[in-house]
Design a protein around this motif. Sequence first.
Motif, PDB file in Angstrom:
ATOM      1  N   THR A   3      52.864  19.730   1.551  1.00 23.61           N
ATOM      2  CA  THR A   3      51.833  19.773   0.674  1.00 23.61           C
ATOM      3  C   THR A   3      51.656  18.278   0.218  1.00 23.61           C
ATOM      4  OG1 THR A   3      51.937  21.945  -0.072  1.00 23.61           O
ATOM      5  CG2 THR A   3      50.577  20.664  -1.585  1.00 23.61           C
ATOM      6  N   VAL A   4      50.603  17.947   0.205  1.00 28.03           N
ATOM      7  CA  VAL A   4      50.289  16.566  -0.417  1.00 28.03           C
ATOM      8  C   VAL A   4      49.237  16.646  -1.300  1.00 28.03           C
ATOM      9  CG1 VAL A   4      48.996  14.257   0.309  1.00 28.03           C
ATOM     10  CG2 VAL A   4      50.037  15.537   2.099  1.00 28.03           C
ATOM     11  N   ILE A   5      49.165  15.720  -2.550  1.00 29.54           N
ATOM     12  CA  ILE A   5      48.705  15.926  -3.555  1.00 29.54           C
ATOM     13  C   ILE A   5      47.989  14.537  -3.924  1.00 29.54           C
ATOM     14  CG2 ILE A   5      50.271  15.314  -5.300  1.00 29.54           C
ATOM     15  CD1 ILE A   5      48.895  17.630  -6.978  1.00 29.54           C
ATOM     16  N   THR A   6      46.668  14.517  -4.329  1.00 31.36           N
ATOM     17  CA  THR A   6      46.043  13.119  -4.605  1.00 31.36           C
ATOM     18  C   THR A   6      45.272  13.593  -5.898  1.00 31.36           C
ATOM     19  OG1 THR A   6      45.129  11.129  -3.885  1.00 31.36           O
ATOM     20  CG2 THR A   6      44.281  13.161  -3.385  1.00 31.36           C
ATOM     21  N   PHE A   7      44.862  12.408  -6.633  1.00 33.76           N
ATOM     22  CA  PHE A   7      44.156  12.351  -7.826  1.00 33.76           C
ATOM     23  C   PHE A   7      43.022  11.325  -7.686  1.00 33.76           C
ATOM     24  CE2 PHE A   7      48.326  13.871  -8.893  1.00 33.76           C
ATOM     25  CZ  PHE A   7      48.102  14.784  -9.600  1.00 33.76           C
ATOM     26  N   GLY A   8      42.000  11.695  -8.435  1.00 34.18           N
ATOM     27  CA  GLY A   8      40.568  10.627  -8.615  1.00 34.18           C
ATOM     28  C   GLY A   8      39.768  11.382  -9.148  1.00 34.18           C
ATOM     29  N   GLY A  79      52.962  14.931 -13.372  1.00 37.68           N
ATOM     30  CA  GLY A  79      54.280  15.708 -13.142  1.00 37.68           C
ATOM     31  C   GLY A  79      54.273  17.169 -12.882  1.00 37.68           C
ATOM     32  N   GLU A  80      53.612  17.750 -14.088  1.00 36.09           N
ATOM     33  CA  GLU A  80      53.236  19.254 -13.984  1.00 36.09           C
ATOM     34  C   GLU A  80      52.626  19.576 -12.813  1.00 36.09           C
ATOM     35  OE1 GLU A  80      55.321  21.176 -16.042  1.00 36.09           O
ATOM     36  OE2 GLU A  80      55.833  19.247 -16.565  1.00 36.09           O
ATOM     37  N   TYR A  81      51.304  19.003 -12.508  1.00 34.47           N
ATOM     38  CA  TYR A  81      50.467  19.301 -11.261  1.00 34.47           C
ATOM     39  C   TYR A  81      51.191  19.075  -9.871  1.00 34.47           C
ATOM     40  CZ  TYR A  81      46.676  18.665 -14.679  1.00 34.47           C
ATOM     41  OH  TYR A  81      45.822  18.875 -15.538  1.00 34.47           O
ATOM     42  N   ILE A  82      52.026  18.314  -9.947  1.00 31.62           N
ATOM     43  CA  ILE A  82      53.035  18.017  -8.631  1.00 31.62           C
ATOM     44  C   ILE A  82      53.928  19.373  -8.401  1.00 31.62           C
ATOM     45  CG2 ILE A  82      55.063  16.858  -7.762  1.00 31.62           C
ATOM     46  CD1 ILE A  82      53.669  14.143  -8.964  1.00 31.62           C
ATOM     47  N   LYS A  83      54.249  19.615  -9.609  1.00 32.89           N
ATOM     48  CA  LYS A  83      55.380  21.013  -9.794  1.00 32.89           C
ATOM     49  C   LYS A  83      54.541  22.143  -9.424  1.00 32.89           C
ATOM     50  CE  LYS A  83      58.511  19.001 -13.278  1.00 32.89           C
ATOM     51  NZ  LYS A  83      58.960  19.211 -14.487  1.00 32.89           N
ATOM     52  N   LYS A  84      53.341  22.237 -10.212  1.00 33.50           N
ATOM     53  CA  LYS A  84      52.496  23.549  -9.913  1.00 33.50           C
ATOM     54  C   LYS A  84      52.046  23.948  -8.547  1.00 33.50           C
ATOM     55  CE  LYS A  84      48.222  25.613 -11.279  1.00 33.50           C
ATOM     56  NZ  LYS A  84      47.136  25.471 -12.139  1.00 33.50           N
ATOM     57  N   PHE A  85      51.930  22.750  -7.987  1.00 28.94           N
ATOM     58  CA  PHE A  85      51.401  22.831  -6.307  1.00 28.94           C
ATOM     59  C   PHE A  85      52.318  22.389  -5.396  1.00 28.94           C
ATOM     60  CE2 PHE A  85      47.617  22.029  -8.937  1.00 28.94           C
ATOM     61  CZ  PHE A  85      46.833  23.122  -8.415  1.00 28.94           C
ATOM     62  N   ASN A  86      53.777  22.487  -5.748  1.00 27.96           N
ATOM     63  CA  ASN A  86      54.732  22.407  -4.901  1.00 27.96           C
ATOM     64  C   ASN A  86      54.431  21.162  -3.898  1.00 27.96           C
ATOM     65  OD1 ASN A  86      56.430  24.693  -5.951  1.00 27.96           O
ATOM     66  ND2 ASN A  86      55.144  25.670  -4.994  1.00 27.96           N
ATOM     67  N   ALA A  87      54.059  20.089  -4.593  1.00 24.98           N
ATOM     68  CA  ALA A  87      53.758  18.916  -3.462  1.00 24.98           C
ATOM     69  C   ALA A  87      55.056  18.296  -2.960  1.00 24.98           C
ATOM     70  CB  ALA A  87      53.098  17.966  -4.396  1.00 24.98           C
ATOM     71  N   ASP A  88      55.019  17.839  -1.839  1.00 21.17           N
ATOM     72  CA  ASP A  88      56.021  17.088  -1.119  1.00 21.17           C
ATOM     73  C   ASP A  88      55.739  15.547  -1.344  1.00 21.17           C
ATOM     74  OD1 ASP A  88      57.727  19.243   0.105  1.00 21.17           O
ATOM     75  OD2 ASP A  88      55.658  19.720   0.794  1.00 21.17           O
ATOM     76  N   ILE A  89      54.639  15.228  -1.271  1.00 19.06           N
ATOM     77  CA  ILE A  89      54.178  13.852  -1.482  1.00 19.06           C
ATOM     78  C   ILE A  89      52.923  13.627  -2.245  1.00 19.06           C
ATOM     79  CG2 ILE A  89      52.782  14.110   0.768  1.00 19.06           C
ATOM     80  CD1 ILE A  89      53.859  11.247   1.405  1.00 19.06           C
ATOM     81  N   LEU A  90      52.863  12.620  -3.080  1.00 17.74           N
ATOM     82  CA  LEU A  90      51.591  12.163  -3.818  1.00 17.74           C
ATOM     83  C   LEU A  90      51.330  10.878  -3.198  1.00 17.74           C
ATOM     84  CD1 LEU A  90      49.934  11.920  -6.514  1.00 17.74           C
ATOM     85  CD2 LEU A  90      51.928  10.545  -7.527  1.00 17.74           C
ATOM     86  N   VAL A  91      49.706  11.008  -2.888  1.00 15.43           N
ATOM     87  CA  VAL A  91      49.294   9.721  -2.181  1.00 15.43           C
ATOM     88  C   VAL A  91      48.271   9.324  -2.918  1.00 15.43           C
ATOM     89  CG1 VAL A  91      47.757   9.208  -0.430  1.00 15.43           C
ATOM     90  CG2 VAL A  91      49.732  10.887   0.228  1.00 15.43           C
ATOM     91  N   MET A  92      48.227   7.933  -3.299  1.00 18.82           N
ATOM     92  CA  MET A  92      47.217   7.036  -4.199  1.00 18.82           C
ATOM     93  C   MET A  92      46.943   5.987  -3.561  1.00 18.82           C
ATOM     94  SD  MET A  92      46.862   9.189  -6.815  1.00 18.82           S
ATOM     95  CE  MET A  92      45.996   8.236  -8.085  1.00 18.82           C
ATOM     96  N   GLY A  93      45.560   5.175  -3.911  1.00 15.65           N
ATOM     97  CA  GLY A  93      45.145   4.146  -3.590  1.00 15.65           C
ATOM     98  C   GLY A  93      46.207   3.310  -3.878  1.00 15.65           C
ATOM     99  N   LEU A 106      60.216  13.709  -8.319  1.00 17.97           N
ATOM    100  CA  LEU A 106      59.433  14.839  -7.928  1.00 17.97           C
ATOM    101  C   LEU A 106      59.154  15.342  -6.201  1.00 17.97           C
ATOM    102  CD1 LEU A 106      57.439  15.638 -11.168  1.00 17.97           C
ATOM    103  CD2 LEU A 106      59.480  16.486 -10.496  1.00 17.97           C
ATOM    104  N   CYS A 107      58.733  14.014  -5.942  1.00 21.89           N
ATOM    105  CA  CYS A 107      58.268  14.122  -4.664  1.00 21.89           C
ATOM    106  C   CYS A 107      58.432  12.738  -3.992  1.00 21.89           C
ATOM    107  CB  CYS A 107      56.689  14.852  -4.488  1.00 21.89           C
ATOM    108  SG  CYS A 107      55.406  13.860  -5.303  1.00 21.89           S
ATOM    109  N   ALA A 108      57.975  12.560  -2.610  1.00 25.38           N
ATOM    110  CA  ALA A 108      57.631  11.249  -2.122  1.00 25.38           C
ATOM    111  C   ALA A 108      56.320  10.348  -2.692  1.00 25.38           C
ATOM    112  CB  ALA A 108      57.653  11.302  -0.685  1.00 25.38           C
ATOM    113  N   VAL A 109      56.363   9.353  -3.043  1.00 25.23           N
ATOM    114  CA  VAL A 109      55.140   8.534  -3.573  1.00 25.23           C
ATOM    115  C   VAL A 109      54.754   7.591  -2.495  1.00 25.23           C
ATOM    116  CG1 VAL A 109      54.135   7.478  -5.198  1.00 25.23           C
ATOM    117  CG2 VAL A 109      55.653   8.970  -5.712  1.00 25.23           C
ATOM    118  N   THR A 110      53.373   7.785  -2.190  1.00 26.08           N
ATOM    119  CA  THR A 110      52.828   6.867  -1.079  1.00 26.08           C
ATOM    120  C   THR A 110      51.527   6.136  -1.579  1.00 26.08           C
ATOM    121  OG1 THR A 110      53.825   7.557   0.653  1.00 26.08           O
ATOM    122  CG2 THR A 110      51.974   6.469   1.315  1.00 26.08           C
TER     123      THR A 110
END
Length: 131
Positions: A3-8, A79-93, A106-110
């Motif tokens: 699972t990948v998570i991003t925000f914007g 951090g709570e959202y990363i845990k809630k969605f069981n994210a393996d990686i956070l991707v941001m610009g 908590l997860c990989a960050v790219t």
Amino acid sequence: MKTVITFGTFDVLHIGHIKILQRAKEFGDRLVVGISSDALNFSKKQRNPVYPEQERRDIIAALGCVDEVFIEESLELKGEYIKKFNADILVMGNDWEGRFDEYKSLCAVTYLPRTEGISTTQLIAEIKKYG
């Protein structure tokens, strides 16, 4: 399943938004997107988004590369959202380079390069100039 998570904010959707979401999806099987609430956006940018949060949520949810969308209420809850969605990686610009490294426990960050020559702020300024 990865699972990948991003925000914007994802206001005034443009090709830069599409490209970063498509590239983020390439890092996993499932892409979860946190859309900044109207209140959060105002606190960050001192202006309301052009489109209200539910419309921005619906627009992003309609994209084929996006699997789930939620409203991000607070920057402090990442951090709570990363845990809630069981994210393996956070991707941001990469305009956020280093700002989310605290979540590496908590997860990989790219950080991905932004699309050159386009920004929502720039688009809004152009529209206002001719509007």
